[in-house]
Design an enzyme around this catalytic site. Sequence first.
Site, PDB file in Angstrom:
ATOM      1  CE1 TYR B  97      70.323 -15.241 -46.456  1.00 35.52           C
ATOM      2  CE2 TYR B  97      69.528 -13.074 -45.823  1.00 35.52           C
ATOM      3  CZ  TYR B  97      69.985 -14.330 -45.480  1.00 35.52           C
ATOM      4  OH  TYR B  97      70.120 -14.676 -44.163  1.00 35.52           O
ATOM      5  CD  GLU B 193      77.326   6.345 -27.798  1.00 32.95           C
ATOM      6  OE1 GLU B 193      77.791   7.262 -27.113  1.00 32.95           O
ATOM      7  OE2 GLU B 193      77.752   5.188 -27.765  1.00 32.95           O
ATOM      8  CG  ASP B 245      77.967   6.399 -23.562  1.00 32.75           C
ATOM      9  OD1 ASP B 245      77.009   7.087 -23.183  1.00 32.75           O
ATOM     10  OD2 ASP B 245      77.913   5.169 -23.795  1.00 32.75           O
TER      11      ASP B 245
END
Lengths: 659, 364
Positions: B97, B193, B245
């Site tokens: 910004y 995770e 996973d």
Amino acid sequence: MSTPHMIAPRTPRGREQAAPADRQLDLLPLPSKEEEAAAAPPSAPPAAAEPALAPAMAVPDGSAAAPPKRRATAEQMAQKQREISISEFFTKNRHLLGFDNPSKALLTAVKEAVDNSLDACEEAGILPEVRVEIGELPGGRYRVAVEDNGPGIVKAQIPKVFGKLLYGSKFHRLKQSRGQQGIGISAAVMYGQLTTGKAAVVVSKTGRGRPAHHFEIQLDTRKNAPVVLRDEEIPLEKDHGTRVEIELVADWLHGQRSLTRYLEQTALANPHAAFTYLRPGAEAIVFPRASSEPPKEAVEIKPHPHGVELGALMLMLSESKARGLGAFLCQEFSRVSSRLADEICDRAQLPRTRRPSSLDRAQAEALHRAIGETRIMAPPLSCLSPIGDELVRKGLINFLSVTEADAPDPEAGGGAEEPGRGRGGAEAAEERAPDEPPDPEVARIKGQTFFIATVTRPPRVYRGNPFQVEVGLAHGGNWPADRPIELYRFANRVPLLFQRSACGMTDAIVKTDWRNYLLSQPKGALPVGPMVLLVHIASVWVPFTSESKEAVAHYPEIIKEIQLAAQECGRKLAAHIRRRQHADYEAKRRSIFELYIRELAHSLHGLTGRPEDRIEKKLLALAKGFTGGEEDGRPERVENEEGEEPPARAPSPPEDEAE
Amino acid sequence: MDATSRKTTQKLVKLAEDVVAQASAGRNPAVEVPTRSLANVRFNEKKRIIELGGDKQKRLFFNVAQAKKFMQTFLVGAACRELIAEGKTTSIRDLYYLTKHTLGKTKQNTFEEQEESDPIIEDLEVTVDALREELHLFASNKGNLVGEITLVDSGDTIDARRMGSGGWGVPSIVEADVIQFKRHEAKFVLLVEKDAVFRRLNEDRFWKKHHCILIHGGGQPPRGVRRLVHRLHDELSLPVYVLVDNDPWGFYIYSVVKQGSINLAYESMRMAVPRARFLGLSSFDKERFGLPDNVTIQMTEDDERRGKQMLAYPWFEQKPWRREIERMLKSGVKLEIEALSSMGISFITDEYLPKKLREGDWLE
């Protein structure tokens, strides 16, 4: 028949010779195409014709039950049979001459007069100044006046030129000219007389110190002869010239557009002429002379042997004053040497000393055939006077400078649509980079940029008639980019305004694949784009489809030439469009850099403390050098950022450890 | 201003001076940005980390395709210089910004979105060879920590044993000047995770029972988490276990923790843990733990493609890894950590992890 030919009149002639046999075959009860194509042996037609005649004779016998009552005898009928004057014929069939309706009448009258003026000036070697005035009179009447600075007409000829149909100088010669038959202007006089009863006023002066003659002429339609109502000498300031005034009933509202079109386009095709156009309810239009170079004089030539038809040959034979056939051929035709005349006579098995007028029909046919079988050099091309590349270009520039941006083709219908769609003219101009190499084919007209290309083809021959094709185009400006192009057709410098779709010239342009030249083109239609295309055919004998001279016949030789010229122009156009696209791209690049330079200079100033404006100036100077096309604008190596990335879990973008 | 800040400022200024000099000499200004792509990373067999190669890409200003990036690079550079001078640190979102504005009278902005400015920052990091921290930038926080450790964060003592259910938020900058390790009883680090798994283990007080430090990275762990794990491993000699996973993405997370990423290859030295251990989920866990068939998820074409790609990576070359990946590809299904809940809500805490750790059932 197998003799090789230097030019190709063989095909049409061959067809004509076959015609009688075809016609006879047509009488057969059920002629099939195959039988026709088989071209029956010479002995066949008479035999075959008989059965065809028999049933025709038999018809009355078959229906003899109630014989109809005879109404008139041959003698009675004979009393009613009389000669039809040509004027009477055309009074009834005025559409043949372009006077079909009041809106077209105006144009046709002006056109005939202007064509005559231009022809006369050209022949006399005068740079034409033509003034066209349309005056509005009460009751839907208009006064059409056309005045020129031509050589004038001698007193004795004035009544006949304006008051007799089929009287003229151009019919009996082979030379490129606008008018051909000598019908036009007298037809206009006749039309005026028919609709208003008024006589035409003609003023003509043939030279300094000579009197000007003022005539009032009417046409006796029965006799096809002029009636002079008034004949007096008046003083006239100009040295020479002719003015004709015709009052007629016309539809100005609907006719004005095509009239303006006609004048615009006439000025376009005759850049050596100046036109002034005064019209009711609107400002006068002046087309200045674009070139003070008079057109090359077209030389009159004799007919080429391959272009003559049997009937015409027989007429020429009977009228010839030559002593022998050999001399006849040499004198009456172009490109026939005495050696060649001998060859033709030998082939026709006629002695070269034979008196031409003594030949019977069969012998004439043998001669005709022999001519067709002989190799003869192409006709001389000096009879042609094309506009020329440079003058087509000047004409186009002049045209673009003067024309009012309004309506499309009169035939295309649709209202006047102001241009301004498509690319804005100003924007197009600003895009051009100052350091861009000047393009000689680009013209700036009224603040708009046009690309102009012209092509004049070498002369060619169809059926023994020399002809030459010219094509010119102007592309760009603020013409709408999403509409069909404007096609302007010209024959011997005369614009053809009607019957566009019936014209061979249109056909040639439609059948050219303009997509090769970066224009879009719907199937079987004119290409689409901001373009005016001019097609001109110059010939001693332009093959019009009708006497109103509005469309050119589809001769393959002519169509091919037009296409070749159009393709050549198209290639130039495509090169320009590509250049243009490149320039646009460069300009875009430059604007991108200019945008970023300010930012970069600011950042560099922030980092180094050096003066911002100095950095900016340096970068701006560099930008010019780098947008000339040296840099190829491609990254030296494409960043491989997506080659190997962690498997994305759709739909969320790969996060990796970038945050 | 400290020495690091002075050095970083000098590097930035030199980059700009070079450009000014090139422009003055009439040359097309160029900066050489080390290429951050697969083609320019090497797997260092000895150190077992991914390293950035020597390839550099010339970024030219007068080149339509590169001009904007060039301009952006210096925009970010100038902003960083200012941050350093003022002694402030800001987030990369803030910087986006800070540097975003409209160009002239156009509708163009210097940056259209943050996705555009982030890679520019990374480019600048590698170009001037300065770390993000040194440019006074940080990423938004992601990742939490609980466990048997007490540390100091910007002078505040943090007892990671008393962090409630959410854990301590790992900051983006975890360098020694910000974070110091004070005391610990942990025997290992467990990096999971996902946040959900972290919460389960935290609620079950797994870390207390097994004496460890539990960290999650919310998917791909951010720099802060990776750097912290690296420090814990390096400075406290704690072994690191990773639980992800059973799918290509999970494997990839593990591989990034282990030997670094392609994109940030230049930071592997400070972030990679080559001896990190892959605890699960293994492609063989479904059989081993008797998970029902209905907990599997069909692999997508994308998964399959990625799986095959991974087989080609040098760091997945060893036989056990090949078996893992090939097995996964063959079965055509993937398995989330949460699938273990089908065996009971605390199955993972009470059975799965203890068994794995006990039996040394991991890959390295």
